[in-house]
Each structure stands twice: as structure tokens, then as C-alpha cells.
Design an enzyme around this catalytic site. Structure first.
Site, short mmCIF file in Angstrom:
data_model
loop_
_atom_site.label_atom_id
_atom_site.label_comp_id
_atom_site.label_asym_id
_atom_site.label_seq_id
_atom_site.Cartn_x
_atom_site.Cartn_y
_atom_site.Cartn_z
N TYR A 137 1.32 -23.78 19.81
CA TYR A 137 0.47 -22.59 19.72
C TYR A 137 0.07 -22.08 21.10
O TYR A 137 -0.31 -20.93 21.24
CB TYR A 137 -0.80 -22.87 18.90
CG TYR A 137 -0.55 -23.06 17.42
CD1 TYR A 137 0.74 -23.03 16.89
CD2 TYR A 137 -1.60 -23.24 16.54
CE1 TYR A 137 0.97 -23.20 15.55
CE2 TYR A 137 -1.37 -23.41 15.18
CZ TYR A 137 -0.09 -23.40 14.69
OH TYR A 137 0.12 -23.56 13.35
N LYS A 187 6.88 -36.19 14.43
CA LYS A 187 8.27 -35.90 14.02
C LYS A 187 9.16 -36.48 15.12
O LYS A 187 9.98 -35.79 15.72
CB LYS A 187 8.44 -34.38 13.85
CG LYS A 187 9.77 -33.95 13.27
CD LYS A 187 9.94 -34.24 11.81
CE LYS A 187 11.32 -33.81 11.34
NZ LYS A 187 11.64 -34.30 9.99
N ASP A 219 7.17 -34.64 7.48
CA ASP A 219 7.71 -34.24 6.18
C ASP A 219 7.29 -35.23 5.10
O ASP A 219 6.90 -34.85 3.98
CB ASP A 219 9.23 -34.04 6.23
CG ASP A 219 9.95 -35.13 7.02
OD1 ASP A 219 9.28 -35.90 7.74
OD2 ASP A 219 11.18 -35.24 6.90
N ASP A 243 -2.42 -27.94 11.25
CA ASP A 243 -2.73 -26.66 10.62
C ASP A 243 -2.22 -26.68 9.17
O ASP A 243 -2.93 -26.34 8.21
CB ASP A 243 -2.03 -25.56 11.43
CG ASP A 243 -2.47 -24.16 11.06
OD1 ASP A 243 -3.34 -24.02 10.18
OD2 ASP A 243 -1.94 -23.20 11.65
N ASP A 247 -4.42 -27.59 5.42
CA ASP A 247 -4.47 -26.63 4.31
C ASP A 247 -3.95 -27.27 3.03
O ASP A 247 -4.48 -27.02 1.94
CB ASP A 247 -3.61 -25.39 4.63
CG ASP A 247 -4.44 -24.29 5.28
OD1 ASP A 247 -5.56 -24.59 5.74
OD2 ASP A 247 -3.98 -23.13 5.31
#
Ligand code: NAD
Length: 352
Positions: A137, A187, A219, A243, A247
Site C-alpha cells: 500500500y 505467502k 490462502d 485488510d 474483513d
């Protein structure tokens, strides 16, 4: 000593929900001085800057900040630098709020509001710690350029060792206060940056022998969160994965309207905001759920002001209104009492 709280109502439902949290804070009879300022789309409209200089000054002076939410479709076509979200990223970066704490707790009364089977989620109580000021980001270089006659978009995932180390310490310490289990999400099979993340997590774990550290690929973590979410206690991950996973965790609880968050710096100065966005679809209708914002104010009492008893008082008032059957539209089910934003605030004040 009087403490300074900066209130940033923001856009969409922001002003409606922060108003209720401010009423709750005022009802506690503590010595708070509150001031309001602009952030996000409203600031763009008024001043042409999503994070105005005046807001920056007040934010730096404040002990804690209460934020509603920013953004809305009317600002989506502006140049990226002027979009409301830049205001949010700007204040987080400016105040060095690198640690985002998002609890996902399922209140027994809302077990049916989850799309998952009650036995999978009942009693859920997890904490997601998301790194907030680094990662793709903020990484440079970024942009869209012409290459061989076509446009190519690119961003950079980047983490320094010190950035990983400080978020590791926050999450190990959070785990020490809970069930002493920390799952670090990365990851590393594909991204070198997250191999470093894993290596540093393992190094820092030596300082916390009482906490059990595990690792999970992002994942798989996304799958495990819906398959068996109660296996987790504290999860820590980078900005982008966090992020998305936070959620996802929010939906386990049945409503994004119930989830508070805290973003802290090294000294526990914090920005407190609901995990949801500005909900433009219901803005101005008086139907938004203010509980995530009220619970964010409770986190402020706990983490910045060290007022555990007052924090619990607010959290217990929220539990009480749920037990009494008060529900905003997002958590409503038949047989309960459907109320609007203001009435929900009234009910919490009465329960206090
Ligand atoms: P959103 O969280 O605003 O809304 C998603 C859905 O949840 C909507 O149907 C909305 O009505 C509902 N919802 C959200 N909060 C609710 C509440 N308190 N009570 C009842 N229902 C609620 O996400 P979105 O629609 O993807 O984004 C809308 C805008 O918010 C965008 O401009 C986005 O950039 C911005 N946004 C801001 C933040 C922030 O300020 N921290 C976070 C996420 C999105």
C-alpha cells in the site's frame, strides 16, 4: 489531567455513528476535551485536501482520535492523491500508527446473524493484528507506465526488518494477554518479502517463550477462517493480507457494523474507528449500526487511557442492549426490536 480527543466524523454514515460514540464518552463523566475536524471527502470538498494541515496539527496534539469512516462514490473519479482514502492512509502514516488491532467477537445473541453454522462460530473471540504503515500500500515504485505500446501497472511489496519486528512485538504481547497463541500469516512460498516476515517472526518469538507461534499461508488462512475459526487466538499479518482477512473475520461475526478497531503507535496513542467503511448506500437514513464505533471508543478507553473499568462498562452496556433485543437493520432478525442509529445510542446510554 484533561485528555484531548480529536473527533473526525468523515463521510457517509461517519457523522451519524461518531455522534453516538461521543454521547457515550460524554456520559462517562471523564475529563475529555473533544474537538472536531475534517478528514476524507468532506475535506476534499471544503479545502481540496483529504488530510488538511489543520487536521494534521490537531491530530498530532490529540491523545486519541475517534474516526467514523471516509469515502464515497462521488470522489472515486478524482485523481488518486485527492481521494478520501488518501486522507486515511495519510493520518495513519503521519502518526506512525503501525499496529491495527481488530477483535472479532461473536456475541451469543448474534450467532444466527452469521452466515456460518452457529456451532462453527459460537463463542468466537479472535484478534487480528494487521501491520498498517508498510507493505504494497505504501511501497515505491508504484504507478502505471507505457511499455512496448501498452500500459503496465505496478506496485511494490516491501517490508524492512524493523517494521516486521515492531509489529511482531505488539502481537506477541497481545497474545500474552489472551490465550498465548499467535498465528503469523504470510505467502513465503511465492513472495521473498514475506519469507523475511516469517524469519523475523521466528527470531522475535525467542523473546516470548510462553507464546506458541505458528505460521500459515494466506490462502490457507482465508480457508481456515471460515472452516474452523475458533482454532485462532491472535493472528498477525501484513497490511494487504490483513485488510482482506480482517474483513473476512468480520463476516464471521454476522455484521461488519459490530467490529471496532484500534491503530496504535509506539506509545499507545491511537486512532479508533469501526472496521467498516462509510456505507454510502445507507448514509443519512439514520439506520447505520453505531455499535462498532461505540466499541471503538471502549478500545480507546482501554488502550490509550488505561481505563479498563470504563472500557468494560461500555462493552457491558453493548452486551446488555443486545440481550434486550435491540437491533439495527444489519443485525436484525425476526422477534427482535429493530431500531435506528439514534435509538441504539439511546439504549446504550440507558444501559450505562
Ligand atoms: P462499507 O463497509 O462502507 O459497506 C459495506 C456494506 O456494509 C454496505 O452494504 C453497508 O451498508 C454495510 N455497512 C457498513 N457499515 C455499516 C453499519 N455501521 N451499519 C449497517 N450497515 C453497515 O464498504 P464499501 O461499500 O466497500 O465502501 C464504501 C465506501 O467506504 C468506499 O468509498 C470505501 O472506499 C470506503 N471505506 C472506508 C473505510 C474507512 O474509512 N476506514 C473502510 C472501508 C471502505
Amino acid at each position: 489531567m484533561t485528555k484531548k480527543i480529536l473527533v473526525l466524523p468523515g463521510d457517509g454514515i461517519g457523522p451519524e455513528i461518531t455522534a453516538e460514540a461521543v454521547r457515550v464518552l460524554n456520559a462517562l463523566d471523564l475529563k475529555f476535551e473533544m474537538e472536531e475536524a475534517l478528514l476524507g471527502g468532506g475535506a476534499v470538498d471544503a479545502i481540496g485536501n483529504p488530510y488538511p494541515e489543520a487536521t494534521r496539527k490537531l491530530a498530532r496534539e490529540a491523545d486519541a482520535i475517534l474516526l467514523g469512516a471516509v469515502g464515497g462514490p462521488q470522489w472515486d473519479s478524482l485523481p488518486r492523491e485527492q481521494r478520501p482514502e488518501r486522507g486515511l492512509l495519510g493520518i495513519r502514516k503521519d502518526l506512525n500508527l503501525f499496529a491495527n488491532l481488530r477483535p472479532a467477537i461473536l456475541y451469543p445473541e448474534l450467532a444466527n446473524a452469521s452466515t456460518l453454522k452457529p456451532e462453527v462460530v459460537a463463542g468466537l473471540d479472535i484478534l487480528i493484528v494487521r501491520e498498517l504503515t508498510g507493505d504494497i500500500y505504501f511501497g515505491q515504485p508504484r504507478g502505471v507506465r507505457e511499455e512496448n505500446g501498452e500500459r503496465v501497472g505496478f506496485n511494490t511489496m516491501v517490508y524492512s526488518e524493523s517494521e516486521i519486528r515492531r509489529i511482531a512485538h505488539v502481537s506477541f504481547q497481545a497474545a500474552q494477554k489472551r490465550n498465548k497463541k499467535l498465528c503469523s500469516v504470510d505467502k513465503m512460498n511465492v513472495l521473498e518479502c514475506t519469507q523475511l516476515w516469517r524469519d523475523v517472526m521466528i527470531e522475535v518469538s525467542k523473546d516470548y517463550p510462553d507464546v506458541e507461534l505458528s505460521h500459515m499461508l494466506v490462502d490457507n488462512a482465508a480457508m481456515q477462517l471460515v472452516k474452523a475459526p475458533k482454532q485462532f487466538d491472535v493472528m498477525v499479518t501484513g497490511n494487504m493480507f490483513g485488510d482482506i482477512l480482517s474483513d473476512e473475520a468480520s463476516m464471521l461475526t454476522g455484521s461488519i457494523g459490530m467490529l471496532p478497531s484500534a491503530s496504535l503507535d509506539q506509545n499507545n496513542k491511537g486512532l479508533y474507528e469501526p472496521s467498516h467503511g462509510s456505507a454510502p448506500d445507507i448514509a443519512g437514513k439514520g439506520v447505520a449500526n453505531p455499535l462498532a464505533t461505540i466499541l471503538s471508543a471502549a478500545m480507546m478507553l482501554r488502550y490509550t487511557f488505561n481505563l479498563e473499568e470504563q472500557a468494560l462498562r461500555v462493552e457491558n452496556a453493548v452486551k446488555k442492549v443486545l440481550a434486550q433485543g435491540y437491533r439495527t437493520g444489519d443485525i436484525y432478525e425476526r422477534g427482535t426490536n429493530k431500531v435506528g442509529t439514534r435509538e441504539m445510542g439511546d439504549a446504550v446510554l440507558a444501559a450505562l
